[in-house]
Write a protein that holds these residues in place. Structure first.
Motif, mmCIF file in Angstrom:
data_model
loop_
_atom_site.group_PDB
_atom_site.id
_atom_site.type_symbol
_atom_site.label_atom_id
_atom_site.label_comp_id
_atom_site.label_asym_id
_atom_site.label_seq_id
_atom_site.Cartn_x
_atom_site.Cartn_y
_atom_site.Cartn_z
ATOM 1 N N GLY A 388 25.907 49.255 72.828
ATOM 2 C CA GLY A 388 26.609 48.526 72.175
ATOM 3 C C GLY A 388 27.111 48.967 70.738
ATOM 4 O O GLY A 388 27.113 50.349 70.652
ATOM 5 N N ARG A 389 27.582 48.150 69.902
ATOM 6 C CA ARG A 389 28.223 48.507 68.611
ATOM 7 C C ARG A 389 27.484 48.224 67.501
ATOM 8 O O ARG A 389 26.630 47.213 67.499
ATOM 9 N N ASP A 390 27.586 48.795 66.402
ATOM 10 C CA ASP A 390 26.845 48.922 65.124
ATOM 11 C C ASP A 390 27.305 47.621 64.641
ATOM 12 O O ASP A 390 28.434 47.210 64.291
ATOM 13 N N LYS A 391 26.375 46.536 64.197
ATOM 14 C CA LYS A 391 26.803 45.343 63.760
ATOM 15 C C LYS A 391 27.593 45.287 62.393
ATOM 16 O O LYS A 391 28.344 44.389 62.163
ATOM 17 N N ILE A 392 27.459 46.175 61.467
ATOM 18 C CA ILE A 392 27.798 46.536 60.562
ATOM 19 C C ILE A 392 29.493 47.111 60.584
ATOM 20 O O ILE A 392 30.394 46.686 60.237
ATOM 21 N N THR A 393 29.419 48.432 61.005
ATOM 22 C CA THR A 393 30.702 49.127 61.187
ATOM 23 C C THR A 393 31.487 48.725 62.331
ATOM 24 O O THR A 393 32.789 49.213 62.360
ATOM 25 N N GLY A 394 30.890 48.322 63.322
ATOM 26 C CA GLY A 394 31.538 47.920 64.737
ATOM 27 C C GLY A 394 32.104 49.175 65.444
ATOM 28 O O GLY A 394 32.571 49.058 66.674
ATOM 29 N N GLU A 395 31.391 50.201 65.081
ATOM 30 C CA GLU A 395 31.629 51.436 65.926
ATOM 31 C C GLU A 395 30.533 51.512 67.002
ATOM 32 O O GLU A 395 29.601 50.742 66.968
ATOM 33 N N ASN A 396 30.794 52.034 67.940
ATOM 34 C CA ASN A 396 29.970 52.382 69.168
ATOM 35 C C ASN A 396 28.606 53.223 68.659
ATOM 36 O O ASN A 396 28.817 54.085 68.185
ATOM 37 N N HIS A 397 27.482 52.522 69.253
ATOM 38 C CA HIS A 397 26.408 53.204 69.095
ATOM 39 C C HIS A 397 26.350 54.450 69.970
ATOM 40 O O HIS A 397 26.973 54.049 71.176
ATOM 41 N N LYS A 398 26.197 55.689 69.720
ATOM 42 C CA LYS A 398 26.442 56.597 70.715
ATOM 43 C C LYS A 398 25.133 57.319 70.894
ATOM 44 O O LYS A 398 24.805 58.441 70.398
ATOM 45 N N PRO A 399 24.229 56.841 71.772
ATOM 46 C CA PRO A 399 22.987 57.492 71.989
ATOM 47 C C PRO A 399 22.994 58.930 72.622
ATOM 48 O O PRO A 399 23.882 59.148 73.376
ATOM 49 N N LYS A 400 21.965 59.658 72.073
ATOM 50 C CA LYS A 400 22.040 61.070 72.782
ATOM 51 C C LYS A 400 21.788 60.884 74.122
ATOM 52 O O LYS A 400 22.393 61.873 74.917
ATOM 53 N N LEU A 401 21.002 60.001 74.357
ATOM 54 C CA LEU A 401 20.788 59.885 76.069
ATOM 55 C C LEU A 401 21.650 59.146 76.676
ATOM 56 O O LEU A 401 21.721 57.926 76.371
ATOM 57 N N GLU A 402 22.435 59.537 77.611
ATOM 58 C CA GLU A 402 23.560 59.031 78.432
ATOM 59 C C GLU A 402 23.104 58.961 79.708
ATOM 60 O O GLU A 402 23.282 60.018 80.472
ATOM 61 N N THR A 403 22.323 58.091 80.294
ATOM 62 C CA THR A 403 21.519 58.051 81.639
ATOM 63 C C THR A 403 22.153 57.212 82.411
ATOM 64 O O THR A 403 22.526 55.915 82.127
#
Ligand code: PLP
Length: 458
Positions: A388-403
């Motif tokens: 999902g997105r960061d609730k403050i910045t609106g940017e995508n959370h970019k998890p290191k694990l992309e599974t």
């Protein structure tokens, strides 16, 4: 060659699935907007979307459903369920909920004040949602190695005590209503937490007067890993290990749809009397009477029997080793997966699988869609879309694990099904360079992965 235990069950009823042609699957996937959540179950030959609520119940559980007492209050199945939960987990109070998130809602609402912080060993979607909805900020305090798919450690779900101490120093213990400790860690790949780590977390939290609540969802799988990997536990029973694990917690939220071996249900358990009183008040508003909490009498009976069955060594050994069988086959063929293989599924490392795609091109979403098209195996994205997105910045959370998660339902499939799935993935891996990435065409504001739609990037 390792020995994998044969199925500790005999098949009494079978479900006959549809087997679509490749062309039919291409169309079904397109119609579903390249989101495996939006496929029809009927169109999936092997369904590894989730291990949640997809369990096969035993004949004893089905028999238990026939003695469901559907009284509005005081059902006998509630008393049976309550006694099994208390006996297994050792908590003083239990409240039934319709599923795990019902318990999370009550726990988060009762304990969190706006501006608080909840440290946890990696996030889970609904858990973090409820924490944030109540005004808390989630702090990931899992060991660094958990974010690296290549590092093979026996207890990769452990909490990093230095990180926990750092959060306490930074925000102050009074801003931490509780630490959320998940057994096992779903998004890290079903990785377990050691008993030693649970004990240390308890000690550190006691020093600062902080509560510890477990996400108990996969307690039996975690207990099996402790028995087989941690020194001093080889001769202990699964039940004794579970008892000790939960002796270090103030309470727990539980989704019965996983290790409870049922299709629906959950509970919230705790030791504190005052919290119990306040939780009861909330159960009536959100779930139902404190003697059913969104479950029918028959559901509670099946759940009680399921918890008892989950503690049998033969059951949990086969459960975890069947998952390892699939993972071991993929590793032998050089397919990148999260290591070590976790308790409930095999997680493909989508960035290593599709190295030509940027994370913005949703590699895990793309891989899940293609696995379905190639084989009729349904899996799930657990990467940037789920984060999902960061609730403050609106940017995508970019998890290191992309599974891509291949989650194995309990007692449903055989080793031959694992072979079908492994062969399809190995074939896809050989042809990986031809796979194009995806982009959002519809993005819901909350828990977007459930309903989002996608199309190919140009
Ligand atoms: C499934 C799950 C939940 C939520 O439980 P539901 O029964 O789906 O509401 C919470 N935590 C973890 C780790 C889970 O896997």
């Amino acid at each position: 060659m390792k020995n994998y235990p044969a199925e500790p069950y005999r098949i009494k009823v079978v479900e006959v699935p549809n087997i679509l042609t490749r062309q039919e699957r291409v169309e079904a996937m397109k119609e579903a907007g390249y989101n495996t959540f939006l496929l029809k179950s009927e169109d999936c030959y092997i369904d590894f979307l989730t291990d949640s609520g997809t369990n096969a119940m035993s004949d004893r559980q089905w028999a238990g459903m026939m003695i469901g007492d559907e009284a509005y209050a005081g059902s006998r199945n509630w008393f049976h369920f309550e006694s099994v939960v208390k006996d297994t987990f050792g908590f003083k109070h239990v409240l039934p909920t319709h599923q795990g998130r019902g318990a999370e809602n009550i726990l988060s609402t009762l304990l969190i004040k706006p501006g608080d912080y909840v440290p946890g060993n990696m996030y889970f979607t609904t858990t973090r949602y409820h924490q944030e909805a109540n005004g808390a900020t989630f702090k990931d305090i899992i060991i660094d190695e958990a974010h690296d798919p290549e590092i093979d450690l026996p207890f990769k779900g452990n909490i990093d005590l230095n990180k926990l101490q750092a959060v306490i120093d930074e925000v102050g213990a009074d801003k931490i209503p509780y630490v959320c400790l998940a057994v096992t860690v779903n998004l890290a790949g079903g990785q377990p937490v050691s008993m030693a780590n649970m004990r240390q977390v308890r000690e550190l939290c006691d020093k600062h007067g902080i509560k510890v609540f477990y996400d108990a969802t996969r307690y039996a799988e975690n207990a099996y890993f402790i028995k087989t990997r941690e020194e001093g536990y080889a001769d202990k029973t699964i039940k004794a290990i579970i008892k000790e694990m939960f002796s270090y917690a103030d309470g727990a939220t539980m989704s019965g749809k996983k290790d409870g071996i049922v299709n629906m249900g959950g509970f919230l358990a705790m030791n504190d009397d005052d919290m119990y009183t306040r939780s009861r008040e909330m159960v009536v508003v959100f779930e139902g009477m404190p003697s059913y909490g969104g479950m029918s009498g028959r559901d509670m009976e099946a759940f009680a029997i399921g918890i008892t069955e989950s503690c049998r060594f033969e059951y949990i050994q086969h459960r975890v080793e069947q998952v390892a069988y699939l993972g071991d086959k993929l590793i032998a063929a050089g397919v990148p997966v999260v290591k070590p293989i976790g308790g409930h599924g095999v997680f493909l490392d989508a960035r290593a699988f599709l190295p030509h795609l940027e994370q913005e091109q949703l590699p895990a979403q793309t891989l899940a869609a293609h696995l379905y098209i190639e084989s009729g195996v349904r899996s799930m994205e657990r990467g940037v879309v789920s984060a999902g997105r960061d609730k403050i910045t609106g940017e995508n959370h970019k998890p290191k694990l992309e599974t891509v998660r291949l989650t194995i339902p309990r007692r449903v499939y055989t080793y031959a099904h694992m072979d079908v799935c492994a062969e399809a993935i190995i074939e896809l891996y050989k042809n990986r360079s031809s796979i194009r990435g995806l982009k959002f065409v519809y993005e819901p504001p909350m828990l977007r992965f459930f309903n989002a739609k996608f199309d190919y990037c140009d």
